[in-house]
Design a protein around this motif. Structure first.
Motif, PDB file in Angstrom:
ATOM      1  N   ALA A 107      11.879   3.514  -0.617  1.00  0.00           N
ATOM      2  CA  ALA A 107      11.255   2.329  -1.218  1.00  0.00           C
ATOM      3  C   ALA A 107      12.325   1.347  -1.689  1.00  0.00           C
ATOM      4  CB  ALA A 107      10.356   2.741  -2.377  1.00  0.00           C
ATOM      5  N   ALA A 108      13.398   1.854  -2.299  1.00  0.00           N
ATOM      6  CA  ALA A 108      14.483   0.983  -2.760  1.00  0.00           C
ATOM      7  C   ALA A 108      15.120   0.254  -1.590  1.00  0.00           C
ATOM      8  CB  ALA A 108      15.520   1.798  -3.522  1.00  0.00           C
ATOM      9  N   GLU A 109      15.296   0.948  -0.478  1.00  0.00           N
ATOM     10  CA  GLU A 109      15.870   0.303   0.706  1.00  0.00           C
ATOM     11  C   GLU A 109      14.979  -0.832   1.195  1.00  0.00           C
ATOM     12  OE1 GLU A 109      16.263   3.530   3.434  1.00  0.00           O
ATOM     13  OE2 GLU A 109      17.897   4.496   2.302  1.00  0.00           O
ATOM     14  N   LEU A 110      13.671  -0.584   1.236  1.00  0.00           N
ATOM     15  CA  LEU A 110      12.748  -1.624   1.689  1.00  0.00           C
ATOM     16  C   LEU A 110      12.678  -2.789   0.708  1.00  0.00           C
ATOM     17  CD1 LEU A 110       9.802   0.560   3.048  1.00  0.00           C
ATOM     18  CD2 LEU A 110      11.343  -0.874   4.388  1.00  0.00           C
ATOM     19  N   PHE A 111      12.595  -2.492  -0.578  1.00  0.00           N
ATOM     20  CA  PHE A 111      12.553  -3.559  -1.576  1.00  0.00           C
ATOM     21  C   PHE A 111      13.830  -4.402  -1.515  1.00  0.00           C
ATOM     22  CE2 PHE A 111       9.666  -0.954  -4.679  1.00  0.00           C
ATOM     23  CZ  PHE A 111       8.624  -1.061  -3.772  1.00  0.00           C
ATOM     24  N   ALA A 112      14.977  -3.738  -1.328  1.00  0.00           N
ATOM     25  CA  ALA A 112      16.253  -4.454  -1.274  1.00  0.00           C
ATOM     26  C   ALA A 112      16.325  -5.346  -0.035  1.00  0.00           C
ATOM     27  CB  ALA A 112      17.416  -3.456  -1.269  1.00  0.00           C
ATOM     28  N   GLN A 113      15.770  -4.872   1.081  1.00  0.00           N
ATOM     29  CA  GLN A 113      15.824  -5.639   2.327  1.00  0.00           C
ATOM     30  C   GLN A 113      14.793  -6.761   2.370  1.00  0.00           C
ATOM     31  OE1 GLN A 113      15.163  -2.631   5.294  1.00  0.00           O
ATOM     32  NE2 GLN A 113      17.101  -1.582   4.879  1.00  0.00           N
ATOM     33  N   ARG A 114      13.569  -6.454   1.947  1.00  0.00           N
ATOM     34  CA  ARG A 114      12.449  -7.374   2.136  1.00  0.00           C
ATOM     35  C   ARG A 114      11.972  -8.035   0.846  1.00  0.00           C
ATOM     36  NH1 ARG A 114       9.266  -6.875   6.413  1.00  0.00           N
ATOM     37  NH2 ARG A 114       7.374  -7.075   5.142  1.00  0.00           N
ATOM     38  N   GLY A 115      12.353  -7.459  -0.284  1.00  0.00           N
ATOM     39  CA  GLY A 115      11.829  -7.926  -1.559  1.00  0.00           C
ATOM     40  C   GLY A 115      10.582  -7.132  -1.922  1.00  0.00           C
ATOM     41  N   TYR A 116      10.384  -6.938  -3.208  1.00  0.00           N
ATOM     42  CA  TYR A 116       9.245  -6.145  -3.684  1.00  0.00           C
ATOM     43  C   TYR A 116       7.901  -6.720  -3.248  1.00  0.00           C
ATOM     44  CZ  TYR A 116       5.801  -4.371  -7.036  1.00  0.00           C
ATOM     45  OH  TYR A 116       4.678  -3.847  -7.613  1.00  0.00           O
ATOM     46  N   PRO A 117       7.646  -8.040  -3.418  1.00  0.00           N
ATOM     47  CA  PRO A 117       6.314  -8.563  -3.082  1.00  0.00           C
ATOM     48  C   PRO A 117       5.970  -8.412  -1.597  1.00  0.00           C
ATOM     49  CG  PRO A 117       7.521 -10.122  -4.460  1.00  0.00           C
ATOM     50  CD  PRO A 117       8.507  -9.091  -4.001  1.00  0.00           C
ATOM     51  N   ALA A 118       6.975  -8.489  -0.722  1.00  0.00           N
ATOM     52  CA  ALA A 118       6.720  -8.495   0.722  1.00  0.00           C
ATOM     53  C   ALA A 118       6.609  -7.097   1.319  1.00  0.00           C
ATOM     54  CB  ALA A 118       7.827  -9.277   1.439  1.00  0.00           C
ATOM     55  N   THR A 119       6.826  -6.071   0.516  1.00  0.00           N
ATOM     56  CA  THR A 119       6.787  -4.687   1.006  1.00  0.00           C
ATOM     57  C   THR A 119       5.445  -4.052   0.660  1.00  0.00           C
ATOM     58  OG1 THR A 119       9.173  -4.477   0.666  1.00  0.00           O
ATOM     59  CG2 THR A 119       7.933  -2.445   0.958  1.00  0.00           C
ATOM     60  N   SER A 120       4.829  -3.413   1.638  1.00  0.00           N
ATOM     61  CA  SER A 120       3.544  -2.757   1.414  1.00  0.00           C
ATOM     62  C   SER A 120       3.721  -1.244   1.291  1.00  0.00           C
ATOM     63  CB  SER A 120       2.593  -3.049   2.575  1.00  0.00           C
ATOM     64  OG  SER A 120       3.028  -2.377   3.749  1.00  0.00           O
ATOM     65  N   MET A 121       2.736  -0.588   0.720  1.00  0.00           N
ATOM     66  CA  MET A 121       2.768   0.869   0.632  1.00  0.00           C
ATOM     67  C   MET A 121       2.684   1.502   2.020  1.00  0.00           C
ATOM     68  SD  MET A 121       3.305   2.078  -2.379  1.00  0.00           S
ATOM     69  CE  MET A 121       2.502   3.625  -2.813  1.00  0.00           C
ATOM     70  N   ASN A 122       2.024   0.835   2.943  1.00  0.00           N
ATOM     71  CA  ASN A 122       2.006   1.347   4.318  1.00  0.00           C
ATOM     72  C   ASN A 122       3.418   1.410   4.892  1.00  0.00           C
ATOM     73  OD1 ASN A 122      -0.754   1.837   4.735  1.00  0.00           O
ATOM     74  ND2 ASN A 122      -1.165  -0.324   5.171  1.00  0.00           N
ATOM     75  N   GLU A 123       4.211   0.380   4.597  1.00  0.00           N
ATOM     76  CA  GLU A 123       5.590   0.354   5.098  1.00  0.00           C
ATOM     77  C   GLU A 123       6.442   1.431   4.424  1.00  0.00           C
ATOM     78  OE1 GLU A 123       6.165  -4.351   6.256  1.00  0.00           O
ATOM     79  OE2 GLU A 123       6.100  -3.772   4.146  1.00  0.00           O
ATOM     80  N   VAL A 124       6.207   1.652   3.137  1.00  0.00           N
ATOM     81  CA  VAL A 124       6.922   2.717   2.437  1.00  0.00           C
ATOM     82  C   VAL A 124       6.580   4.063   3.066  1.00  0.00           C
ATOM     83  CG1 VAL A 124       7.208   3.931   0.246  1.00  0.00           C
ATOM     84  CG2 VAL A 124       7.069   1.427   0.266  1.00  0.00           C
ATOM     85  N   ALA A 125       5.297   4.292   3.301  1.00  0.00           N
ATOM     86  CA  ALA A 125       4.867   5.557   3.896  1.00  0.00           C
ATOM     87  C   ALA A 125       5.479   5.756   5.277  1.00  0.00           C
ATOM     88  CB  ALA A 125       3.340   5.597   3.983  1.00  0.00           C
ATOM     89  N   GLN A 126       5.484   4.685   6.076  1.00  0.00           N
ATOM     90  CA  GLN A 126       6.056   4.772   7.422  1.00  0.00           C
ATOM     91  C   GLN A 126       7.552   5.084   7.357  1.00  0.00           C
ATOM     92  OE1 GLN A 126       5.516   1.215   9.736  1.00  0.00           O
ATOM     93  NE2 GLN A 126       6.195   2.170  11.649  1.00  0.00           N
ATOM     94  N   ALA A 127       8.266   4.439   6.429  1.00  0.00           N
ATOM     95  CA  ALA A 127       9.711   4.683   6.298  1.00  0.00           C
ATOM     96  C   ALA A 127       9.994   6.112   5.853  1.00  0.00           C
ATOM     97  CB  ALA A 127      10.303   3.695   5.293  1.00  0.00           C
ATOM     98  N   CYS A 128       9.060   6.706   5.129  1.00  0.00           N
ATOM     99  CA  CYS A 128       9.233   8.074   4.642  1.00  0.00           C
ATOM    100  C   CYS A 128       8.751   9.116   5.644  1.00  0.00           C
ATOM    101  CB  CYS A 128       8.462   8.265   3.337  1.00  0.00           C
ATOM    102  SG  CYS A 128       9.084   7.289   1.954  1.00  0.00           S
ATOM    103  N   GLY A 129       8.058   8.656   6.687  1.00  0.00           N
ATOM    104  CA  GLY A 129       7.481   9.606   7.634  1.00  0.00           C
ATOM    105  C   GLY A 129       6.323  10.374   7.032  1.00  0.00           C
ATOM    106  N   LEU A 130       5.601   9.729   6.106  1.00  0.00           N
ATOM    107  CA  LEU A 130       4.482  10.364   5.425  1.00  0.00           C
ATOM    108  C   LEU A 130       3.237   9.500   5.576  1.00  0.00           C
ATOM    109  CD1 LEU A 130       6.255  11.310   2.059  1.00  0.00           C
ATOM    110  CD2 LEU A 130       5.729  12.872   3.949  1.00  0.00           C
ATOM    111  N   SER A 131       2.087  10.088   5.307  1.00  0.00           N
ATOM    112  CA  SER A 131       0.858   9.311   5.265  1.00  0.00           C
ATOM    113  C   SER A 131       0.789   8.556   3.940  1.00  0.00           C
ATOM    114  CB  SER A 131      -0.361  10.230   5.401  1.00  0.00           C
ATOM    115  OG  SER A 131      -0.478  11.065   4.256  1.00  0.00           O
ATOM    116  N   LYS A 132       0.000   7.492   3.918  1.00  0.00           N
ATOM    117  CA  LYS A 132      -0.154   6.726   2.689  1.00  0.00           C
ATOM    118  C   LYS A 132      -0.746   7.579   1.564  1.00  0.00           C
ATOM    119  CE  LYS A 132      -1.931   2.236   1.131  1.00  0.00           C
ATOM    120  NZ  LYS A 132      -2.679   1.028   1.543  1.00  0.00           N
ATOM    121  N   PRO A 133      -1.773   8.417   1.830  1.00  0.00           N
ATOM    122  CA  PRO A 133      -2.275   9.291   0.753  1.00  0.00           C
ATOM    123  C   PRO A 133      -1.199  10.232   0.214  1.00  0.00           C
ATOM    124  CG  PRO A 133      -3.879   9.169   2.523  1.00  0.00           C
ATOM    125  CD  PRO A 133      -2.641   8.488   3.028  1.00  0.00           C
TER     126      PRO A 133
END
Length: 210
Positions: A20-46
């Protein structure tokens, strides 16, 4: 009876925070979605929601966790019986090295803390102020005249100006890494430009080791 945490829970939680920190640093907090965090982690959103209530909880933990580690570093160095100059040099080197392992979290703290709610933001900023105070007190001990003139805090903020924005130009694989630049920052701050010693070349390092 309450169920205990599954093995690997803390490791998984840490991994999610890092992604999440990597995504927030690259894209900014507002522009990052939980779907993108889940995808970056290789996990489902739930699965992400099993560890964090929402995206805001991720931001809060990244910011608060990073500044808490910095505050702990200050306290750790202060507890050692170092002369003031050695204490300041140690603080500088420890901070720069910490930034090497937390570049993304530091960028999030620097740029996205404004998205925290007022109470949470205040708590994080209070810890930041405690960190700055630890440095400023040491600077005042080294230069009592600067403290009497009311500029020890300004000197401290100039030092943080060198350290805090290093992530914008110190690139991985360059001529200097965080370990190499840390004593340069300390030399520059402690003695000015003429006190800076150039890093040893690889040939010089080998000669010293022999």
């Amino acid at each position: 009876m309450a169920r205990g945490r599954a093995p690997g829970y803390d490791d998984q939680r840490t991994m999610i925070l890092q992604r999440a920190a990597e995504l927030f640093a690259q894209r900014g907090y507002p522009a990052t979605s939980m779907n993108e965090v889940a995808q970056a982690c290789g996990l489902s959103k739930p699965s992400i929601y099993h560890y964090f209530q929402d995206k805001y909880a991720l931001l809060l933990q990244i910011c608060d966790g990073h500044v808490s580690r910095l505050h702990a570093l200050v306290q750790e160095v202060q507890q050692q019986d170092f002369p003031a100059e050695l204490r300041l040099r140690t603080l500088i080197e420890r901070f720069v090295q910490e930034y090497a392992h937390a570049k993304e979290a530091h960028r999030v703290l620097t740029e996205d803390v404004r998205f925290l709610e007022s109470e949470d933001q205040q708590r994080v900023l209070d810890k930041e102020r405690a960190v700055v105070a630890g440095f400023s007190e040491t600077v005042a001990q080294i230069r009592p005249d600067a403290d009497q003139a009311g500029i020890s805090k300004a000197l401290t903020m100039l030092l943080f100006g060198m350290m805090n924005w290093m992530f914008t130009w110190l690139k991985p694989g360059g001529a200097l890494d965080h370990t190499g630049i840390a004593p340069v920052v300390a030399d520059l701050f402690m003695g000015g430009i003429h006190a800076v010693q150039t890093p040893a070349t690889e040939v010089e390092k080998k000669l010293v080791q022999k």
